[in-house]
Design a protein around this motif. Structure first.
Motif, PDB file in Angstrom:
ATOM      1  N   SER A  23      43.296  35.780  41.293  1.00 29.27           N
ATOM      2  CA  SER A  23      43.609  37.078  41.030  1.00 29.27           C
ATOM      3  C   SER A  23      42.730  37.540  39.827  1.00 29.27           C
ATOM      4  O   SER A  23      42.391  36.994  38.859  1.00 29.27           O
ATOM      5  CB  SER A  23      45.071  37.440  40.458  1.00 29.27           C
ATOM      6  OG  SER A  23      45.162  36.713  39.557  1.00 29.27           O
ATOM      7  N   TYR A  24      42.652  38.886  39.984  1.00 28.22           N
ATOM      8  CA  TYR A  24      41.671  39.666  38.802  1.00 28.22           C
ATOM      9  C   TYR A  24      42.079  39.505  37.323  1.00 28.22           C
ATOM     10  O   TYR A  24      41.406  38.957  36.609  1.00 28.22           O
ATOM     11  CB  TYR A  24      41.687  41.123  39.020  1.00 28.22           C
ATOM     12  CG  TYR A  24      40.793  41.737  37.911  1.00 28.22           C
ATOM     13  CD1 TYR A  24      39.385  41.788  38.141  1.00 28.22           C
ATOM     14  CD2 TYR A  24      41.476  42.454  36.975  1.00 28.22           C
ATOM     15  CE1 TYR A  24      38.785  42.174  37.069  1.00 28.22           C
ATOM     16  CE2 TYR A  24      40.649  43.199  36.092  1.00 28.22           C
ATOM     17  CZ  TYR A  24      39.187  42.986  36.092  1.00 28.22           C
ATOM     18  OH  TYR A  24      38.370  43.634  35.354  1.00 28.22           O
ATOM     19  N   PRO A  25      43.441  39.500  36.767  1.00 28.88           N
ATOM     20  CA  PRO A  25      43.827  39.233  35.663  1.00 28.88           C
ATOM     21  C   PRO A  25      43.579  37.928  35.145  1.00 28.88           C
ATOM     22  O   PRO A  25      43.003  37.734  33.920  1.00 28.88           O
ATOM     23  CB  PRO A  25      45.161  39.724  35.433  1.00 28.88           C
ATOM     24  CG  PRO A  25      45.486  40.438  36.664  1.00 28.88           C
ATOM     25  CD  PRO A  25      44.604  39.764  37.937  1.00 28.88           C
ATOM     26  N   VAL A  26      43.737  36.835  35.937  1.00 30.83           N
ATOM     27  CA  VAL A  26      43.540  35.430  35.445  1.00 30.83           C
ATOM     28  C   VAL A  26      42.025  35.221  35.375  1.00 30.83           C
ATOM     29  O   VAL A  26      41.772  34.617  34.448  1.00 30.83           O
ATOM     30  CB  VAL A  26      44.225  34.540  36.384  1.00 30.83           C
ATOM     31  CG1 VAL A  26      43.992  33.228  36.085  1.00 30.83           C
ATOM     32  CG2 VAL A  26      45.756  34.527  36.438  1.00 30.83           C
ATOM     33  N   ARG A  27      41.178  35.940  36.468  1.00 31.46           N
ATOM     34  CA  ARG A  27      39.787  35.490  36.393  1.00 31.46           C
ATOM     35  C   ARG A  27      39.241  36.147  35.125  1.00 31.46           C
ATOM     36  O   ARG A  27      38.569  35.709  34.335  1.00 31.46           O
ATOM     37  CB  ARG A  27      39.118  36.084  37.689  1.00 31.46           C
ATOM     38  CG  ARG A  27      39.174  35.003  38.945  1.00 31.46           C
ATOM     39  CD  ARG A  27      38.393  35.477  39.873  1.00 31.46           C
ATOM     40  NE  ARG A  27      39.003  37.026  40.501  1.00 31.46           N
ATOM     41  CZ  ARG A  27      38.305  37.951  40.826  1.00 31.46           C
ATOM     42  NH1 ARG A  27      37.056  38.045  40.447  1.00 31.46           N
ATOM     43  NH2 ARG A  27      39.093  38.787  41.183  1.00 31.46           N
ATOM     44  N   ARG A  28      39.683  37.386  34.880  1.00 30.19           N
ATOM     45  CA  ARG A  28      39.045  38.126  33.577  1.00 30.19           C
ATOM     46  C   ARG A  28      39.455  37.271  32.378  1.00 30.19           C
ATOM     47  O   ARG A  28      38.915  37.176  31.280  1.00 30.19           O
ATOM     48  CB  ARG A  28      40.012  39.681  33.635  1.00 30.19           C
ATOM     49  CG  ARG A  28      39.305  40.432  32.734  1.00 30.19           C
ATOM     50  CD  ARG A  28      37.723  40.911  32.877  1.00 30.19           C
ATOM     51  NE  ARG A  28      37.405  41.579  31.845  1.00 30.19           N
ATOM     52  CZ  ARG A  28      36.136  41.721  31.390  1.00 30.19           C
ATOM     53  NH1 ARG A  28      35.032  41.061  31.849  1.00 30.19           N
ATOM     54  NH2 ARG A  28      35.503  42.483  30.480  1.00 30.19           N
ATOM     55  N   GLN A  31      37.381  34.739  31.872  1.00 30.22           N
ATOM     56  CA  GLN A  31      35.787  35.235  31.434  1.00 30.22           C
ATOM     57  C   GLN A  31      35.723  35.459  30.143  1.00 30.22           C
ATOM     58  O   GLN A  31      34.962  35.149  29.089  1.00 30.22           O
ATOM     59  CB  GLN A  31      35.410  36.351  32.332  1.00 30.22           C
ATOM     60  CG  GLN A  31      35.299  36.012  33.583  1.00 30.22           C
ATOM     61  CD  GLN A  31      34.989  37.540  34.445  1.00 30.22           C
ATOM     62  OE1 GLN A  31      35.213  38.504  34.191  1.00 30.22           O
ATOM     63  NE2 GLN A  31      34.307  37.395  35.723  1.00 30.22           N
ATOM     64  N   LEU A  32      36.911  36.229  29.464  1.00 28.61           N
ATOM     65  CA  LEU A  32      36.914  36.832  28.085  1.00 28.61           C
ATOM     66  C   LEU A  32      37.137  35.418  27.265  1.00 28.61           C
ATOM     67  O   LEU A  32      36.704  35.322  26.168  1.00 28.61           O
ATOM     68  CB  LEU A  32      38.030  37.781  27.853  1.00 28.61           C
ATOM     69  CG  LEU A  32      37.897  39.054  28.528  1.00 28.61           C
ATOM     70  CD1 LEU A  32      39.230  39.764  28.305  1.00 28.61           C
ATOM     71  CD2 LEU A  32      36.898  39.579  27.853  1.00 28.61           C
ATOM     72  N   THR A  33      37.834  34.289  27.732  1.00 25.43           N
ATOM     73  CA  THR A  33      38.084  33.236  26.701  1.00 25.43           C
ATOM     74  C   THR A  33      36.597  32.614  26.620  1.00 25.43           C
ATOM     75  O   THR A  33      36.265  31.985  25.649  1.00 25.43           O
ATOM     76  CB  THR A  33      39.126  32.220  27.578  1.00 25.43           C
ATOM     77  OG1 THR A  33      40.070  32.922  27.543  1.00 25.43           O
ATOM     78  CG2 THR A  33      39.476  30.949  26.830  1.00 25.43           C
ATOM     79  N   ALA A  34      35.908  32.419  27.775  1.00 24.00           N
ATOM     80  CA  ALA A  34      34.771  31.583  27.735  1.00 24.00           C
ATOM     81  C   ALA A  34      33.522  32.707  27.053  1.00 24.00           C
ATOM     82  O   ALA A  34      32.680  31.934  26.290  1.00 24.00           O
ATOM     83  CB  ALA A  34      34.114  31.496  29.100  1.00 24.00           C
ATOM     84  N   TYR A  35      33.872  33.779  27.121  1.00 22.67           N
ATOM     85  CA  TYR A  35      32.981  34.658  26.162  1.00 22.67           C
ATOM     86  C   TYR A  35      33.112  34.369  24.705  1.00 22.67           C
ATOM     87  O   TYR A  35      32.273  34.146  24.030  1.00 22.67           O
ATOM     88  CB  TYR A  35      33.211  36.031  26.481  1.00 22.67           C
ATOM     89  CG  TYR A  35      32.517  37.205  25.538  1.00 22.67           C
ATOM     90  CD1 TYR A  35      31.027  37.302  25.558  1.00 22.67           C
ATOM     91  CD2 TYR A  35      33.095  37.837  24.509  1.00 22.67           C
ATOM     92  CE1 TYR A  35      30.201  38.279  24.779  1.00 22.67           C
ATOM     93  CE2 TYR A  35      32.397  38.724  23.647  1.00 22.67           C
ATOM     94  CZ  TYR A  35      31.121  38.626  23.748  1.00 22.67           C
ATOM     95  OH  TYR A  35      30.471  39.742  22.983  1.00 22.67           O
TER      96      TYR A  35
END
Length: 97
Positions: A23-28, A31-35
């Motif tokens: 799902s988009y919220p989990v993927r996002r 991504q933000l955590t990795a960033y």
């Protein structure tokens, strides 16, 4: 207690877990955590590099050496004065006898 059972069931449901991961919220969020992680790491490395490039480390080492020299000078002077003081006391004791 029923909430625990429900959450345990949902966590063990492989299909649901897969759908949530896609799902988009989990993927996002991932991504933000990795960033944030990598950006923080980069900023930390830049800070360390700037610290190395600046002369702060060398100045701290020089100050530590100078304070060590001052301490050794104090120690030697104190030791010499103490020995002279004991020598004077011994001389006075010998004179009084």
């Amino acid at each position: 207690m029923p909430l625990r059972v429900l959450l345990r069931y949902l966590m063990n449901n492989e299909q649901l877990t897969q759908k949530l991961a896609e799902s988009y919220p989990v993927r996002r969020a991932a991504q933000l955590t990795a960033y944030v992680f990598h950006r923080g790491k980069e900023l930390g490395e830049d800070g360390v590099e700037k610290l190395r490039q600046s002369d702060v480390v060398n100045r701290v080492q020089q100050e530590a050496q100078q304070s060590g020299q001052r301490a050794s000078k104090f120690t030697s002077t104190f030791k010499r004065e103490l020995q002279e003081g004991f020598k004077d006391i011994n001389d006075k004791i010998k004179k009084d006898r």
